[in-house]
Each structure stands twice: as structure tokens, then as C-alpha cells.
Design a protein around this motif. Structure first.
Motif, short mmCIF file in Angstrom:
data_model
loop_
_atom_site.label_atom_id
_atom_site.label_comp_id
_atom_site.label_asym_id
_atom_site.label_seq_id
_atom_site.Cartn_x
_atom_site.Cartn_y
_atom_site.Cartn_z
N ARG A 33 48.36 36.12 31.67
CA ARG A 33 49.03 35.57 32.94
C ARG A 33 49.57 36.63 33.70
N GLY A 34 49.73 37.63 33.43
CA GLY A 34 50.49 38.81 34.04
C GLY A 34 49.52 39.88 34.78
N ARG A 35 48.15 39.57 34.81
CA ARG A 35 47.28 40.51 35.00
C ARG A 35 46.97 40.16 36.48
N VAL A 36 46.78 41.36 37.12
CA VAL A 36 46.41 41.22 38.64
C VAL A 36 44.86 40.95 38.77
N GLY A 37 44.76 39.93 39.54
CA GLY A 37 43.06 39.61 39.53
C GLY A 37 42.77 38.42 38.53
N LEU A 38 43.62 38.02 38.04
CA LEU A 38 43.55 36.99 37.11
C LEU A 38 42.75 35.75 37.72
N TRP A 39 42.96 35.43 38.91
CA TRP A 39 42.28 34.22 39.58
C TRP A 39 40.76 34.28 39.69
N LYS A 40 40.18 35.56 39.55
CA LYS A 40 38.77 35.48 39.40
C LYS A 40 38.12 35.02 38.38
N ASP A 41 38.72 34.91 37.24
CA ASP A 41 38.15 34.24 35.86
C ASP A 41 38.29 32.77 36.16
N ILE A 42 38.84 32.06 37.01
CA ILE A 42 38.82 30.48 37.04
C ILE A 42 38.70 29.93 38.52
N PHE A 43 38.82 30.68 39.59
CA PHE A 43 38.23 30.14 40.72
C PHE A 43 36.90 30.01 40.93
#
Length: 206
Positions: free
Chosen positions: A169-179
């Protein structure tokens, strides 16, 4: 803005003459997710220092979704797509992220407000620690600053190796894995609409 008090509770706290916060010894550290307008009048008048940490909204909504699913009190069991739509439409609890972050951004030049970005910790933690020290009026030599940065890095490493804590949850760019591509396009459109007049920018990946 991932958790915190509801504004109505904040209003009661701000107006209460017998606030339990007054019983704490000074200096006091208080964590809050209240909008700027609901902070105590003393803070608006510069009688206390405010450190505001903003995170890019795509990573934030993913973390917020995981947070909602992890707590029994919230027990959210809907899809991420629906959760993201609610976020974009300001339909989640605790108010609009877009209004919240822009309201504090407008006060970033106030002498008692330090506006920080979550992603900057990943780019240059040392510089961010120096900013905090200067803002808080703490005198630190180079060795002490380096020691604090090292302690922070060790803490992050411990959390990464802990099975009890999910550091994804703290990683930058996490959204790329789910969007999905479609979700990202819709999010970008809403972001431009609600943030278009602001000069506040974010790093969505590093």
C-alpha cells in the motif's frame, strides 16, 4: 485522508471548552484528517504548526480501498471499480479528497503550514527530513540527520519483512497493478476537471 474524524465531530472538538487535548503536556503531536476549515481557530491564527502530507490520488484510492476492506467496522466488500467511482464522485466517508488537498495547498505559504508530498519521501528522504527539522525549529548536525534517515530506512525495511504489515500500500505507482485502461482514462478526466485550476501537481510513478 485515509481515515480520521468526521467533520461534525471535529466541529464539536473545536468548540468544546474542555477538550481532552488541553490536558496533554506541551509540545503535543496530534494526528488528524480534518479539512483545514475544521481545524481549531488557534491553528488558523498560527498558534500551532501543521504538517500536511499529500499523496497522489491514484495510489491513495487503492490504499484506501484496501484499508476499507481490512477493517471490520467498515467491512467494504464491493469491487474496486465501484469504490473508485465513489471516490471520484466524492461519495466516500470523510469528504472529497480533491477539496481537502486543495484547501491545504492554498495555505502552503502560511508560516505555520508545511505541505509535503508522500512521493518526495521516496525520491529524497534526506531533504524531506531536513525540511521537517527546519520547520520544527530543531537543530541537527549532518551526522544526526543522516542517523534519522538511516533509522527511517531501517523501519521501512522491518515493515517490508513483516507478515503483519502490507507494504504494497505504500509503494509509489501501486495503481498500475489494479487500474484498467478505461478506469485510468476516466480518473484522468475527473482529475483534470477537479484539479484543473490548481497548480498542485503529483508524481504518479517514480
Amino acid at each position: 485522508m485515509e481515515c480520521g474524524c468526521r467533520p461534525s465531530a471535529g466541529e464539536r472538538w473545536r468548540k468544546s471548552p474542555t477538550s481532552p487535548l488541553e490536558e496533554l503536556s506541551s509540545p503535543r503531536l496530534i494526528k488528524s484528517h480534518l479539512p483545514y476549515r475544521f481545524l481549531p481557530t488557534a491553528m488558523h491564527n498560527g498558534e500551532a504548526k501543521v504538517i500536511y502530507m499529500a499523496r497522489n490520488p491514484k495510489d491513495l484510492v487503492v490504499s484506501y480501498y484496501q484499508f476499507h476492506r481490512s477493517l471490520r467496522t467498515m467491512s467494504y466488500r464491493g469491487t474496486f471499480q465501484e469504490f473508485c467511482r465513489r471516490f471520484m464522485n466524492d461519495k466516500l466517508g470523510y469528504g472529497s479528497w480533491f477539496e481537502h488537498v486543495q484547501e491545504f495547498w492554498e495555505h502552503r505559504m502560511d508560516s505555520n503550514v508545511l505541505f509535503l508530498k508522500y512521493e518526495d519521501m521516496y525520491k529524497d528522504l534526506g531533504t524531506l527530513v531536513e525540511q521537517l527539522a527546519r520547520f520544527l525549529g530543531v537543530s541537527c548536525d549532518k551526522a544526526q540527520l543522516e542517523g534519522m534517515v538511516e533509522s527511517c530506512n531501517q523501519l521501512i525495511e522491518q515493515c517490508c519483512n513483516s507478515e503483519a504489515l502490507s507494504m504494497c500500500r505504500g509503494r509509489v505507482g501501486l495503481w498500475k497493478d489494479i487500474f484498467t485502461v478505461s478506469m485510468n482514462e476516466k480518473f484522468d478526466a475527473v482529475y483534470r476537471q477537479k484539479m484543473g485550476k490548481s497548480d498542485l501537481t503529483f508524481d504518479f510513478c517514480l
